[in-house]
Design a protein around this motif. Structure first.
Motif, PDB file in Angstrom:
ATOM      1  N   THR A   1      67.111   2.925  -5.452  1.00 51.18           N
ATOM      2  CA  THR A   1      68.556   2.886  -4.133  1.00 51.18           C
ATOM      3  C   THR A   1      69.518   1.327  -4.507  1.00 51.18           C
ATOM      4  O   THR A   1      69.055   0.350  -4.156  1.00 51.18           O
ATOM      5  CB  THR A   1      68.434   3.138  -2.807  1.00 51.18           C
TER       6      THR A   1
ATOM      7  N   HIS B   1      44.812   2.230  -8.394  1.00 52.92           N
ATOM      8  CA  HIS B   1      45.821   1.830  -7.372  1.00 52.92           C
ATOM      9  C   HIS B   1      45.035   0.252  -6.799  1.00 52.92           C
ATOM     10  O   HIS B   1      46.175  -0.582  -6.308  1.00 52.92           O
ATOM     11  CB  HIS B   1      45.958   2.991  -5.781  1.00 52.92           C
ATOM     12  N   ARG B   2      43.860   0.024  -6.935  1.00 50.14           N
ATOM     13  CA  ARG B   2      43.756  -1.219  -6.772  1.00 50.14           C
ATOM     14  C   ARG B   2      44.076  -1.839  -8.294  1.00 50.14           C
ATOM     15  O   ARG B   2      42.963  -3.398  -8.025  1.00 50.14           O
ATOM     16  CB  ARG B   2      41.906  -1.463  -6.663  1.00 50.14           C
TER      17      ARG B   2
ATOM     18  N   LYS C   1      48.289  -1.547  -1.291  1.00 52.05           N
ATOM     19  CA  LYS C   1      48.237  -1.190   0.676  1.00 52.05           C
ATOM     20  C   LYS C   1      49.049  -1.118   0.336  1.00 52.05           C
ATOM     21  O   LYS C   1      50.384  -1.353   1.608  1.00 52.05           O
ATOM     22  CB  LYS C   1      47.507  -1.612   0.699  1.00 52.05           C
TER      23      LYS C   1
ATOM     24  N   ASP D   1      54.983   3.640   5.933  1.00 48.32           N
ATOM     25  CA  ASP D   1      54.605   3.742   7.784  1.00 48.32           C
ATOM     26  C   ASP D   1      55.592   3.108   8.571  1.00 48.32           C
ATOM     27  O   ASP D   1      55.831   3.647   9.078  1.00 48.32           O
ATOM     28  CB  ASP D   1      53.081   3.294   7.668  1.00 48.32           C
TER      29      ASP D   1
ATOM     30  N   ARG E   1      59.512   4.842   6.844  1.00 50.22           N
ATOM     31  CA  ARG E   1      59.829   6.640   7.482  1.00 50.22           C
ATOM     32  C   ARG E   1      60.519   6.977   8.703  1.00 50.22           C
ATOM     33  O   ARG E   1      60.641   7.630   8.492  1.00 50.22           O
ATOM     34  CB  ARG E   1      58.226   7.342   6.567  1.00 50.22           C
TER      35      ARG E   1
ATOM     36  N   GLU F   1      61.144   8.739  -0.341  1.00 49.56           N
ATOM     37  CA  GLU F   1      60.478   8.099   0.499  1.00 49.56           C
ATOM     38  C   GLU F   1      58.845   8.980   0.806  1.00 49.56           C
ATOM     39  O   GLU F   1      58.229   8.895   1.513  1.00 49.56           O
ATOM     40  CB  GLU F   1      60.567   7.602   1.633  1.00 49.56           C
ATOM     41  N   GLY F   2      58.209   9.694  -0.229  1.00 49.27           N
ATOM     42  CA  GLY F   2      57.862  10.798  -0.260  1.00 49.27           C
ATOM     43  C   GLY F   2      57.851  12.113   0.258  1.00 49.27           C
ATOM     44  O   GLY F   2      59.050  12.205   1.337  1.00 49.27           O
TER      45      GLY F   2
ATOM     46  N   LYS G   1      44.732  14.322   5.100  1.00 50.04           N
ATOM     47  CA  LYS G   1      43.988  13.250   5.563  1.00 50.04           C
ATOM     48  C   LYS G   1      43.312  13.268   6.531  1.00 50.04           C
ATOM     49  O   LYS G   1      42.215  12.890   6.906  1.00 50.04           O
ATOM     50  CB  LYS G   1      43.778  11.928   3.535  1.00 50.04           C
TER      51      LYS G   1
HETATM   52  N1  CAA Z   1      47.735   1.692   5.237  1.00 49.40           N
HETATM   53  C1  CAA Z   1      47.255   0.577   4.238  1.00 49.40           C
HETATM   54  N2  CAA Z   1      46.276   0.913   3.193  1.00 49.40           N
HETATM   55  C2  CAA Z   1      46.868   2.642   2.828  1.00 49.40           C
HETATM   56  C3  CAA Z   1      47.070   3.694   3.436  1.00 49.40           C
HETATM   57  C4  CAA Z   1      48.553   3.084   4.275  1.00 49.40           C
HETATM   58  N3  CAA Z   1      49.293   4.089   5.005  1.00 49.40           N
HETATM   59  N4  CAA Z   1      48.172   4.429   2.780  1.00 49.40           N
HETATM   60  C5  CAA Z   1      46.535   4.811   1.844  1.00 49.40           C
HETATM   61  N5  CAA Z   1      46.102   3.277   1.776  1.00 49.40           N
HETATM   62  C6  CAA Z   1      44.814   2.326   1.087  1.00 49.40           C
HETATM   63  C7  CAA Z   1      43.616   3.414   1.508  1.00 49.40           C
HETATM   64  O1  CAA Z   1      43.149   2.718   2.566  1.00 49.40           O
HETATM   65  C8  CAA Z   1      42.618   2.971   0.381  1.00 49.40           C
HETATM   66  O2  CAA Z   1      42.573   1.927   0.018  1.00 49.40           O
HETATM   67  P1  CAA Z   1      41.040   1.495  -0.610  1.00 49.40           P
HETATM   68  O3  CAA Z   1      42.047   1.005  -2.178  1.00 49.40           O
HETATM   69  O4  CAA Z   1      40.727   0.353  -0.209  1.00 49.40           O
HETATM   70  O5  CAA Z   1      40.189   2.384  -0.965  1.00 49.40           O
HETATM   71  C9  CAA Z   1      44.266   2.891  -1.106  1.00 49.40           C
HETATM   72  O6  CAA Z   1      45.725   2.909  -0.289  1.00 49.40           O
HETATM   73  C10 CAA Z   1      44.291   4.352  -2.023  1.00 49.40           C
HETATM   74  O7  CAA Z   1      44.933   5.435  -0.750  1.00 49.40           O
HETATM   75  P2  CAA Z   1      45.290   6.737  -0.830  1.00 49.40           P
HETATM   76  O8  CAA Z   1      43.388   7.260  -1.372  1.00 49.40           O
HETATM   77  O9  CAA Z   1      45.192   7.758   0.374  1.00 49.40           O
HETATM   78  O10 CAA Z   1      45.396   6.681  -2.171  1.00 49.40           O
HETATM   79  P3  CAA Z   1      46.055   8.275  -3.162  1.00 49.40           P
HETATM   80  O11 CAA Z   1      46.649   8.061  -4.254  1.00 49.40           O
HETATM   81  O12 CAA Z   1      45.191   9.961  -2.709  1.00 49.40           O
HETATM   82  O13 CAA Z   1      47.738   9.222  -2.258  1.00 49.40           O
HETATM   83  C11 CAA Z   1      49.459   8.461  -1.463  1.00 49.40           C
HETATM   84  C12 CAA Z   1      48.002   7.910  -2.024  1.00 49.40           C
HETATM   85  C13 CAA Z   1      49.684   9.617  -0.488  1.00 49.40           C
HETATM   86  C14 CAA Z   1      50.428  10.134  -3.081  1.00 49.40           C
HETATM   87  C15 CAA Z   1      50.733   7.610  -1.922  1.00 49.40           C
HETATM   88  O14 CAA Z   1      50.600   7.352  -3.418  1.00 49.40           O
HETATM   89  C16 CAA Z   1      52.144   8.250  -2.073  1.00 49.40           C
HETATM   90  O15 CAA Z   1      52.732   8.314  -0.483  1.00 49.40           O
HETATM   91  N6  CAA Z   1      52.767   8.748  -2.396  1.00 49.40           N
HETATM   92  C17 CAA Z   1      54.341   8.829  -2.227  1.00 49.40           C
HETATM   93  C18 CAA Z   1      55.133   7.370  -3.198  1.00 49.40           C
HETATM   94  C19 CAA Z   1      56.601   7.584  -2.099  1.00 49.40           C
HETATM   95  O16 CAA Z   1      56.634   7.902  -0.987  1.00 49.40           O
HETATM   96  N7  CAA Z   1      57.540   6.866  -3.222  1.00 49.40           N
HETATM   97  C20 CAA Z   1      59.106   7.150  -3.189  1.00 49.40           C
HETATM   98  C21 CAA Z   1      59.009   5.847  -3.246  1.00 49.40           C
HETATM   99  S1  CAA Z   1      59.755   5.330  -2.257  1.00 49.40           S
HETATM  100  C22 CAA Z   1      61.255   5.893  -2.244  1.00 49.40           C
HETATM  101  O17 CAA Z   1      61.944   6.808  -2.205  1.00 49.40           O
HETATM  102  C23 CAA Z   1      62.457   5.066  -3.356  1.00 49.40           C
HETATM  103  C24 CAA Z   1      64.252   5.134  -2.637  1.00 49.40           C
HETATM  104  O18 CAA Z   1      64.903   4.575  -2.630  1.00 49.40           O
HETATM  105  C25 CAA Z   1      65.004   5.948  -1.356  1.00 49.40           C
END
Ligand code: CAA
Length: 405
Positions: A158, A178-179, A232, A239, A242, A362-363, A374
């Protein structure tokens, strides 16, 4: 916490945003939609009246508004024109990681840039093969002396074509999933190339571009937060943004609903206004309930942040419900208009096209459900304060046992 009574300042702000949306956005919305006109003038005006960068702290020249106030503004943007609204709100998405992870100097430089002049910034997370699955990204950042070198392409960005700086997520450790992702703030220079501007179904006045970083060099200090902790930072950013996206979806639904109400009282069939037919009246009633429920979830998700509480679950509830509701309400508004609703001359046609993206960006609604599942299955306490809420590896592991990846 249950009391959502707005303060006088919030009421004034909402009225100001509404007047702006009516005068400056709605008035050009249908025209700009036709050719996908870039709303430069509206952006300039919104910046002048203080409706942009509202989240930026006073220390960096912004008003430092609370999240609930941000939701009030974004609902009006969605009501006025969500395409233009997305252009106005995108600085919030790009600058949240800077506010969360930037050093004092970086915040002064990059947040200050947005408040000193009507400049734009973009959030660069998505790639062609890494949409919902963020960790699949291929863009890399390599340390060379006191610089980072960034290489890769980001899509669906965007304001990408018009941004002065970018928040870029890149792999700093290719083997670590992701790390191994880090976040950077990247000023635009000659190595940043706009490859493509998308021709979209809806929100046509917003700019959506592919941005390529060709060995773009940035100072080491432009790393946001810690190395390999970018994933993260992205999640924490989402968060915080959204709730605003959910608010924009509520605004879209409200606009479709208002048009449908008005039309249902004017349009006569079988000798009475169609609103007198229960089949239509019940559709109107369902629209109204979805808007009210969507707004309550949205306000809750913003308000939790304002109270320093973790809002991951609430933000996904709000984004999922408000986005799906916007699509349903806009589709039903077209239904109320009957055949006329399908014609570009009538406003609900554009609103229905605009609503679709709310379920995608944004997801997606499916990703929100994944987050909700989850969170619910982990039984986390919504009142958990934010600092303790992040980096809970044991909880993440516990949920893996019940929710297969
Ligand atoms: N806050 C802080 N940490 C978080 C978190 C949060 N809300 N959610 C997850 N984490 C941490 C977890 O604790 C975990 O930490 P560790 O490495 O210490 O274990 C790590 O992140 C991984 O978490 P998950 O195992 O839950 O990750 P996942 O891969 O299973 O799932 C997901 C993640 C929810 C699918 C995520 O990838 C996601 O939200 N995907 C969608 C992405 C998105 O929204 N993209 C849109 C881009 S923006 C856009 O649209 C552009 C625009 O211009 C409008």
């Amino acid at each position: 916490m249950v009391d959502f009574t707005l303060s006088d300042e919030q009421k004034d702000l909402r009225e100001m945003a509404h007047n702006f949306a009516e005068k400056e956005m709605r008035s050009v919305a249908f025209e700009y939609d036709k050719d996908g006109t870039w709303p430069a003038e509206v952006i300039q005006k919104a910046w002048e009246v203080g409706l942009m960068n509202t989240h930026v702290d006073e220390a960096y020249g912004g008003p430092g508004l609370d999240y609930l106030s941000g939701c009030l503004i974004e609902e009006e943007f969605g009501w006025g024109c969500s395409g233009i609204g997305t252009s106005l709100a995108a600085n919030g998405l790009a600058s949240a990681p800077v506010a969360l992870g930037g050093s004092e100097e970086i915040k002064k430089e990059f947040l200050g840039m947005l408040t000193e002049a009507p400049k734009l910034a973009s959030f660069c997370l998505t790639e062609p093969d890494a949409g919902s699955d963020v960790s699949g990204m291929k863009t890399t950042a390599t340390k060379k002396g006191d610089k980072w070198v960034i290489t890769g392409s980001k899509c669906f960005i965007t304001n990408g074509q018009y941004a002065d700086w970018y928040t870029v997520y890149a792999k700093t450790d290719k083997e670590a999933g992701h790390r191994g992702i880090s976040a950077f703030v990247v000023p635009r220079d000659d190595t940043v190339v706009i490859d493509k501007k998308e021709d979209k179904l809806g929100q046509r006045a917003s700019n959506t571009a592919t941005v390529t970083f060709n060995e773009t060099e940035i100072p080491a200090a432009n790393l946001l937060g810690e190395e390999n902790k970018g994933f993260k930072l992205a999640m924490m950013t989402l968060d915080r943004t959204r709730p605003g996206v959910a608010a924009m979806a509520v605004g879209i639904a409200r606009s479709a609903f208002e048009f449908a109400c008005e039309y249902s009282k004017e349009r006569q069939q079988f000798g009475v206004p169609i609103a007198m037919h229960q089949a239509v009246a019940f559709m109107i009633a369902d629209m109204a309930t979805k808007i009210e429920a969507g707004r309550l979830l949205t306000w809750q998700s913003g308000s939790l942040l304002d109270h320093g509480l973790r809002n991951t679950l609430a933000a996904s509830h709000a984004k999922r419900f408000a986005a799906d509701s916007a699509m349903e309400v806009a589709t039903d508004a077209v239904q109320v208009y009957g055949g006329y609703g399908f014609i570009k001359e009538y406003p609900v046609e554009k609103i229905m096209r605009d609503a679709k993206i709310m379920q995608l960006y944004e997801g997606t609604s499916q990703i929100q459900r994944l987050v909700i599942a989850k969170e619910v299955l982990m039984g986390r306490n919504v009142n958990e304060p934010i600092p303790e809420a992040i980096a809970k590896q044991d909880e993440a592991k516990a949920v893996e046992e019940v929710v297969p990846a």
